[in-house]
Design a protein around this motif. Structure first.
Motif, PDB file in Angstrom:
ATOM      1  N   SER A  48       0.838  -1.197   0.000  1.00 54.20           N
ATOM      2  CA  SER A  48       0.000   0.000   0.000  1.00 54.20           C
ATOM      3  C   SER A  48       0.862   1.231   0.000  1.00 54.20           C
ATOM      4  O   SER A  48       2.061   1.165  -0.234  1.00 54.20           O
ATOM      5  N   LEU A  49       0.243   2.374   0.273  1.00 57.56           N
ATOM      6  CA  LEU A  49       0.909   3.649   0.114  1.00 57.56           C
ATOM      7  C   LEU A  49       1.388   4.258   1.427  1.00 57.56           C
ATOM      8  O   LEU A  49       1.656   5.444   1.496  1.00 57.56           O
ATOM      9  N   GLU A  50       1.492   3.455   2.515  1.00 58.42           N
ATOM     10  CA  GLU A  50       1.833   4.036   3.800  1.00 58.42           C
ATOM     11  C   GLU A  50       3.237   4.629   3.782  1.00 58.42           C
ATOM     12  O   GLU A  50       4.154   4.069   3.203  1.00 58.42           O
ATOM     13  N   GLU A  51       3.408   5.742   4.450  1.00 55.76           N
ATOM     14  CA  GLU A  51       4.733   6.345   4.587  1.00 55.76           C
ATOM     15  C   GLU A  51       5.517   5.658   5.696  1.00 55.76           C
ATOM     16  O   GLU A  51       6.743   5.715   5.732  1.00 55.76           O
ATOM     17  N   SER A 705      10.757  -0.403 -10.042  1.00 55.63           N
ATOM     18  CA  SER A 705      10.229  -0.340  -8.675  1.00 55.63           C
ATOM     19  C   SER A 705      10.844   0.819  -7.902  1.00 55.63           C
ATOM     20  O   SER A 705      10.200   1.411  -7.029  1.00 55.63           O
ATOM     21  N   SER A 706      12.091   1.182  -8.226  1.00 55.65           N
ATOM     22  CA  SER A 706      12.707   2.331  -7.564  1.00 55.65           C
ATOM     23  C   SER A 706      11.971   3.619  -7.917  1.00 55.65           C
ATOM     24  O   SER A 706      11.820   4.512  -7.071  1.00 55.65           O
ATOM     25  N   THR A 707      11.499   3.716  -9.158  1.00 53.04           N
ATOM     26  CA  THR A 707      10.727   4.890  -9.573  1.00 53.04           C
ATOM     27  C   THR A 707       9.380   4.918  -8.873  1.00 53.04           C
ATOM     28  O   THR A 707       8.922   5.974  -8.421  1.00 53.04           O
ATOM     29  N   ILE A 708       8.734   3.752  -8.790  1.00 51.86           N
ATOM     30  CA  ILE A 708       7.451   3.669  -8.087  1.00 51.86           C
ATOM     31  C   ILE A 708       7.614   4.117  -6.636  1.00 51.86           C
ATOM     32  O   ILE A 708       6.768   4.850  -6.095  1.00 51.86           O
ATOM     33  N   ASN A 709       8.704   3.710  -5.997  1.00 50.94           N
ATOM     34  CA  ASN A 709       8.928   4.095  -4.606  1.00 50.94           C
ATOM     35  C   ASN A 709       9.050   5.604  -4.450  1.00 50.94           C
ATOM     36  O   ASN A 709       8.679   6.167  -3.419  1.00 50.94           O
ATOM     37  N   GLU A 710       9.568   6.282  -5.477  1.00 49.34           N
ATOM     38  CA  GLU A 710       9.714   7.732  -5.416  1.00 49.34           C
ATOM     39  C   GLU A 710       8.376   8.449  -5.533  1.00 49.34           C
ATOM     40  O   GLU A 710       8.169   9.496  -4.911  1.00 49.34           O
ATOM     41  N   ILE A 711       7.466   7.903  -6.345  1.00 43.07           N
ATOM     42  CA  ILE A 711       6.210   8.621  -6.586  1.00 43.07           C
ATOM     43  C   ILE A 711       5.069   8.163  -5.682  1.00 43.07           C
ATOM     44  O   ILE A 711       4.045   8.847  -5.589  1.00 43.07           O
ATOM     45  N   LEU A 712       5.250   7.030  -4.983  1.00 45.01           N
ATOM     46  CA  LEU A 712       4.182   6.536  -4.116  1.00 45.01           C
ATOM     47  C   LEU A 712       3.769   7.523  -3.025  1.00 45.01           C
ATOM     48  O   LEU A 712       2.577   7.691  -2.757  1.00 45.01           O
ATOM     49  N   PRO A 713       4.703   8.214  -2.379  1.00 42.67           N
ATOM     50  CA  PRO A 713       4.269   9.176  -1.362  1.00 42.67           C
ATOM     51  C   PRO A 713       3.376  10.278  -1.924  1.00 42.67           C
ATOM     52  O   PRO A 713       2.475  10.759  -1.238  1.00 42.67           O
TER      53      PRO A 713
END
Length: 751
Positions: A48-51, A705-713
């Motif tokens: 999910s999108l939790e910080e 996946s590294s890019t996804i991690n950057e934009i998820l927040p």
């Protein structure tokens, strides 16, 4: 009784039972060692999108059983896909969805983030999940990254050729940002005429990516507080830039004027009061909810022309237009009647409707297997493009002004203008020369206007000027007619297929363009007053007419066969074929059946980085249309997309798109951000995606996946719901759904 005596020791236990027990014990031990940890599976399935880990996971993330169901669906045959869609559709989807919306309204904003999915998938036994997982392990497709979360297997089709996507070795393709800069420099050298000078390159195109709060962006959104906020378009409603224009004589105020990156409005557009889930296609072609597009001026302004009528809580479209008030179908048939070579849906596949109104011409060409790009400016014809898109008809906001339209040369099979209020012969004929640029050699221009059939002095003068201009452009007047029943007529012209007429003209007016001028440059490129030559080299796009539809969809364009261009390091013709097959598998076995998307509610689709157009081609049998975007800093493959009979446009995702809010049902994002974040902050394209996506609309990300991690927040702050996530070898497939959430507070100040 005998069994109970065994356990009490009353009878001697036979040695057979000891052997059987030992075998069963070994089997269970092996099964346990080979099976994935249920905790690991659950961790990945509930991504999910939790910080931080203290937050609870989304209620609508995939469970083990649901992921097993996805894996099962992936292996179904493509032919079953459309049958299943029909079987699974509820009897009254619109009513059910709107009841759900009312429930969310009553519970207040923000519910969408944690709301239960209304697309709950059937579950399968866990054994099926383990069996599929074991199969992926045996095939080497289930790997771990070393992070706390193990990786679930990617859907079979989605993972099959990720290596081709990820190992891009673009070669010899130019880009729009290069082509247009060179053309602008060539055309503006030594000129001071403000109407011919292109805008400077937007600062957002060169601004490096920035991060806040130690590398993690943090945003607290507010509702846009400005005039007509619910219809706000940043690059068309930039009032400050429009005020500074030295002239509006050539419709400069209707063109794009984008804010600089540091001035980009960081707010969310509000929903119209009473917004409902849009009516589904094909009903939407005939009626839409008034609350979704609450604009009624056209009802009275065009009441005698059957554009649109108000009936209760709906806007109804009888199918009429200024030149075809008795219906578009009859008008469309008459064009083919007078010029049989038009051959709708075979020879003519792609049309351009200039000054389209509510796009009924394009809406009814769907019945003839023709895709139409309809366009009109954002002007006093209130929300005509918004109405077109709400109906499910392709349309963009654009104007015949001082700049080229954002299309390549030799793209459209036919162009159409029905009382589009353009003085074609004005300003040296630049606007008609622009139509000539984007029309295929041998393509048709259908002009339905009063100068064709009326004898008023102003009409007669207009007609004479049009005759002189079209003769000078070597256009052939193939038909001129007047319909006795409607009193309306049209003229049909054909663009030449060779340069022989150009070379034999007694006067070189309009002049031929210099050979070093690029007809494909189309991003903020000024209009020129010259004729581009017809391509004669078979290795150039536009030199030959594509195969008849539908064969042209999968036919490799002839000019690619000898091309040295490449996206992935292989010959372009080979890549085209592989790309077509790749997306056909991904769409059939993953997107349509394995992502939980209700395709019955999808009509307007956008591919934000279209490449060769394979994704759109794979959706041919689904009742959707796709706007294929070729970013200006990516290889210019848009001519390939047009050659295969699909629609597309150039765009810079550091700027806003020329459309109204809430106009698309699904956005497909394939490795867009890797290149984009080198020029602008990732929040800008994400904010724009939120603006153009409808509530309950879908987003499919395919990124590292590294890019996804950057934009998820950032995505979390927009309250998009995670519906599916798979990771494989550093690549990630992420499916999200936009909620109905909007912030409670307004931004400070007004524009």
């Amino acid at each position: 009784m005998a069994l109970s005596r065994h356990f009490r020791g009353e009878r001697k236990v036979s040695w057979h039972f000891w052997v059987i027990g030992a075998v069963l014990g070994c089997f269970l031990l092996s099964f346990w060692l080979l099976s994935p940890s249920s905790e690991v599976v659950q961790e990945e399935a509930t991504l999910s999108l939790e910080e931080n880990s203290s937050k609870t996971v989304h209620d609508n993330t995939k469970t083990d059983e649901e992921v097993a169901d996805v894996l099962k669906k992936e292996h179904s045959e493509p032919e079953d896909t459309h049958k299943n869609l029909d079987q699974d559709s509820p009897k009254d989807e619109d009513s059910a969805a709107n009841e759900d919306l009312e429930l969310q309204r009553k519970n207040g904003p923000g519910l969408g983030k944690d709301a239960k999915s209304d697309d709950t998938e059937p579950t399968e036994e866990k054994d099926l999940f383990k069996e599929s997982w074991d199969k992926h392990k045996e095939n080497g497709t289930a790997t771990a990254t070393g992070d706390s979360n193990e990786n679930l297997p990617l859907t079979t089709a989605a993972e099959s050729e990720l290596s081709m996507e990820n190992q891009e070795k673009s070669r010899n393709w130019s880009t729009q940002i290069i082509e247009s800069k060179e053309e602008i420099a060539l055309n503006t050298e030594g000129e001071n005429d403000e109407t011919d000078t292109a805008p400077t390159v937007n600062a957002s195109q060169t601004e490096p990516s920035r991060k806040d709060n130690g590398g993690v962006a943090s945003y607290k959104w507010k509702i846009c507080n400005r005039d007509s906020a619910m219809d706000y378009i940043p690059c068309l409603d930039n009032k400050e830039a429009i005020k500074r224009l030295p002239s509006r004589r050539r419709f400069q105020h209707r063109e794009r004027h984008c804010p600089d990156a540091d001035q980009f409005p960081m707010c969310l557009v509000p929903l119209p009061k009473g917004f409902k889930v849009p009516i589904r296609w094909p009903r939407s072609r005939h009626e839409v909810w008034l609350d979704n597009t609450p604009h009624t001026k056209l009802v009275s302004y065009k009441k005698d022309q059957n554009w649109v009528k108000l009936e209760g809580d709906k806007l109804v479209f009888p199918g009429g237009g200024t030149q075809f008030k008795y219906g578009a179908s009859q008008y469309i048939d008459s064009v083919e009647q007078y010029v049989a070579d038009v051959s709708w849906g075979k020879h003519t596949r792609l049309a351009l409707d200039i000054g389209c109104g509510v796009a009924s011409f394009g809406g009814f060409l769907f019945d003839r297997e023709v895709l139409t790009m309809s366009f009109a400016p954002k002007d006093e014809h209130e929300a005509q493009i918004q109405l077109a898109l709400e109906r499910g008809i392709p349309a963009i906001l654009a104007v015949m002004g001082t700049q080229r339209l954002p299309f390549p040369s030799n793209a459209f099979d036919l162009a159409h203008c029905a009382r589009c209020r353009i003085h074609w012969h004005g300003d040296g004929g630049k606007w008609l020369l622009e139509v000539n640029r984007i029309l295929r050699p041998g393509g048709y221009f259908v002009w339905s206007a009063t100068p064709v059939y009326r004898k008023h002095p102003e009409d007669v003068d207009f007609w004479k000027a049009m005759v002189d201009l079209t003769n000078a452009m070597c256009w052939n007047l193939t038909s001129i007619t007047k319909d006795l029943s409607s009193g309306v007529g049209f003229a049909i012209y054909q663009k030449p297929m060779t340069n022989s007429c150009y070379e034999s003209r007694p006067i070189d007016q309009p002049p031929l363009c210099n050979e070093d001028e690029n007809p494909d440059a189309a991003w903020y490129t000024p209009l020129d007053g010259c004729l581009h030559r017809v391509p004669s080299n078979v290795d150039t796009h536009g030199a030959t007419w594509p195969a008849p539809w539908p064969d042209r969809l999968d036919s490799t364009p002839k000019w690619l066969h000898n091309s040295q261009k490449s996206l992935f390091g292989q010959p372009a013709a080979t890549e085209f074929e592989k790309d077509t097959e790749h997306w056909r598998r991904v769409v059939a076995k993953s997107y349509l059946t394995g992502c939980g998307i209700d395709w019955g509610g999808i009509r307007n689709v956008m591919d934000l980085r279209a490449g060769y157009g394979g994704f759109a081609a794979a959706l041919l049998r689904v009742p959707v249309w796709v706007m294929n975007i070729v970013p200006i800093d990516e290889p210019d493959t848009l001519p390939v997309i047009f050659d295969r009979g699909l629609l597309g446009i150039y765009h810079d995702w550091c700027e806003s798109f020329s459309t109204y809010p809430r106009t698309y049902d699904l956005l497909h994002v394939d490795h867009l951000f890797k290149q984009l974040v080198t020029r602008c902050k990732p929040v800008l394209p994400l904010l724009e995606m939120d603006r153009i996506l409808r509530p309950q609309g879908w987003v499919i990300f395919r990124e590292m996946s590294s890019t996804i991690n950057e934009i998820l927040p950032i995505i979390e702050t927009l309250h998009w719901d995670v519906r599916l996530s798979y990771i494989e070898g550093g690549e990630q497939l992420l499916v999200l759904r936009k909620s109905f959430w909007r912030p409670d507070s307004l931004e400070e100040g007004t524009q």
